[in-house]
Design a protein around this motif. Structure first.
Motif, mmCIF file in Angstrom:
data_model
loop_
_atom_site.group_PDB
_atom_site.id
_atom_site.type_symbol
_atom_site.label_atom_id
_atom_site.label_comp_id
_atom_site.label_asym_id
_atom_site.label_seq_id
_atom_site.Cartn_x
_atom_site.Cartn_y
_atom_site.Cartn_z
ATOM 1 N N VAL A 1 -10.207 -31.174 -20.962
ATOM 2 C CA VAL A 1 -10.310 -29.720 -20.877
ATOM 3 C C VAL A 1 -9.344 -29.051 -21.857
ATOM 4 O O VAL A 1 -8.129 -29.279 -21.778
ATOM 5 C CB VAL A 1 -9.990 -29.242 -19.443
ATOM 6 C CG1 VAL A 1 -10.146 -27.725 -19.339
ATOM 7 C CG2 VAL A 1 -10.880 -29.944 -18.429
ATOM 8 N N PRO A 2 -9.844 -28.228 -22.795
ATOM 9 C CA PRO A 2 -8.934 -27.483 -23.676
ATOM 10 C C PRO A 2 -8.054 -26.541 -22.858
ATOM 11 O O PRO A 2 -8.549 -25.809 -22.003
ATOM 12 C CB PRO A 2 -9.884 -26.696 -24.586
ATOM 13 C CG PRO A 2 -11.170 -27.467 -24.544
ATOM 14 C CD PRO A 2 -11.261 -28.002 -23.143
ATOM 15 N N ILE A 3 -6.746 -26.558 -23.113
ATOM 16 C CA ILE A 3 -5.819 -25.690 -22.383
ATOM 17 C C ILE A 3 -5.047 -24.761 -23.309
ATOM 18 O O ILE A 3 -4.259 -23.950 -22.842
ATOM 19 C CB ILE A 3 -4.835 -26.523 -21.540
ATOM 20 C CG1 ILE A 3 -4.049 -27.500 -22.415
ATOM 21 C CG2 ILE A 3 -5.561 -27.259 -20.430
ATOM 22 C CD1 ILE A 3 -2.968 -28.257 -21.666
ATOM 23 N N ARG A 4 -5.299 -24.864 -24.612
ATOM 24 C CA ARG A 4 -4.651 -23.979 -25.572
ATOM 25 C C ARG A 4 -5.645 -23.579 -26.655
ATOM 26 O O ARG A 4 -6.525 -24.365 -27.015
ATOM 27 C CB ARG A 4 -3.453 -24.664 -26.235
ATOM 28 C CG ARG A 4 -2.431 -25.210 -25.264
ATOM 29 C CD ARG A 4 -1.227 -25.791 -25.979
ATOM 30 N NE ARG A 4 -0.390 -26.527 -25.045
ATOM 31 C CZ ARG A 4 0.393 -25.963 -24.144
ATOM 32 N NH1 ARG A 4 0.449 -24.644 -24.068
ATOM 33 N NH2 ARG A 4 1.104 -26.699 -23.316
ATOM 34 N N PRO A 5 -5.504 -22.370 -27.182
ATOM 35 C CA PRO A 5 -6.357 -21.994 -28.325
ATOM 36 C C PRO A 5 -5.976 -22.808 -29.551
ATOM 37 O O PRO A 5 -4.860 -23.299 -29.665
ATOM 38 C CB PRO A 5 -6.034 -20.503 -28.520
ATOM 39 C CG PRO A 5 -4.661 -20.337 -27.944
ATOM 40 C CD PRO A 5 -4.586 -21.285 -26.789
#
Length: 266
Positions: free
Chosen positions: A88-92
């Motif tokens: 899961v991406p958690i940062r831009p």
């Protein structure tokens, strides 16, 4: 997008793929395609309680995906990031980080993350080293690297010979370590900041999206992490977190807790 079974056989999957190709994030990509590995239900099984060769489904899907990139069926690409649903991406900026690691980092056939979560000293002693030190399959793969093509050939030979009881990422670690023996030029790097593998570590949801502002202890070059415990929340420098959603929990006031139990299994 990769489907292990036939897409037409699952209306939910069909609708989901159509939504994904029309949602706003679609603009981040030049194109989106859906491919089917066409596994049977028997081949697609996974889970320790199902049967001893539970990894046959994930292994088959990975071989299919890797083969599509190596033979250019998926297009003429230099690298790809194998991203499962629990990554899961958690940062831009994670796509920009993928580009950096694919094109500007020192060349490697596979670049990713070893386990960077909590691990008791007892498990360190008992757990086989390939499971501790292998790079998780959610990683960046350099299509032009000859070692990756060799690994794909070995995985295909294993499947043909009925050797499907070892997960593909652990098998690739074994093959690489056997030949390269952790030499400096080994084409197998765990220095990724794109992906962090936290697997069974319990994660605090209140801190999952906090911005990284300080140093944390990570599993890098064999040093085990100590900074991702339940009480302190979760902070890390990676852009994508790999870990089960069932391990994400909410803050609970200490006055409401009588007993906490965690069970680790090998």
């Amino acid at each position: 997008l990769q489907k292990s079974l036939r897409l037409q056989a699952n209306s939910w999957a069909q609708n989901a793929s159509q939504r994904l190709q029309s949602d706003a994030w679609h603009a981040c990509f030049e194109s989106v395609s859906v491919r089917e590995a066409n596994l049977t239900a028997e081949e697609d099984s996974r889970g320790y309680a199902v049967r001893s060769d539970w990894v046959s489904g994930p292994n088959a899907v990975f071989r299919f995906v890797l083969g599509c990139f190596l033979d250019r069926t998926c297009g003429d690409y230099s690298a790809f990031y194998f991203m499962e649903f629990d990554a899961v991406p958690i940062r831009p900026g994670w796509l920009e980080q993928f580009i950096l690691e694919a094109f500007t980092y020192p060349p490697a056939a596979i670049r990713g993350s070893r386990y960077r979560g909590e691990l008791s000293r007892g498990l360190i002693v008992l757990c086989p080293w390939p499971r501790l030190f292998h790079i998780n399959g959610n990683a960046v793969y350099n299509i032009s690297h000859p070692w990756l093509r060799f690994l794909h050939q070995q995985l295909e030979e294993d499947a043909s010979a009925g050797r499907s009881s070892v997960a593909f990422d652990v098998r690739m670690a074994n093959l690489t370590m056997e030949l390269w023996n952790a030499s400096e030029d080994m084409p197998y790097s765990a220095d990724s900041l794109l992906i962090g593998n936290y697997a069974q570590t319990l994660l605090n949801s209140s801190a999952l999206y906090e911005r990284y502002e300080g140093a944390v202890n990570l599993l890098v070059e064999g040093e085990f992490a100590s900074g991702a415990s339940a009480g302190r929340g979760f902070q890390s420098p990676e852009f994508v977190r790999h870990g089960s959603r069932s391990n994400v929990f909410e803050n609970v006031n200490e006055s409401e807790i009588t007993l906490g139990v965690i069970a680790n299994s090998l």
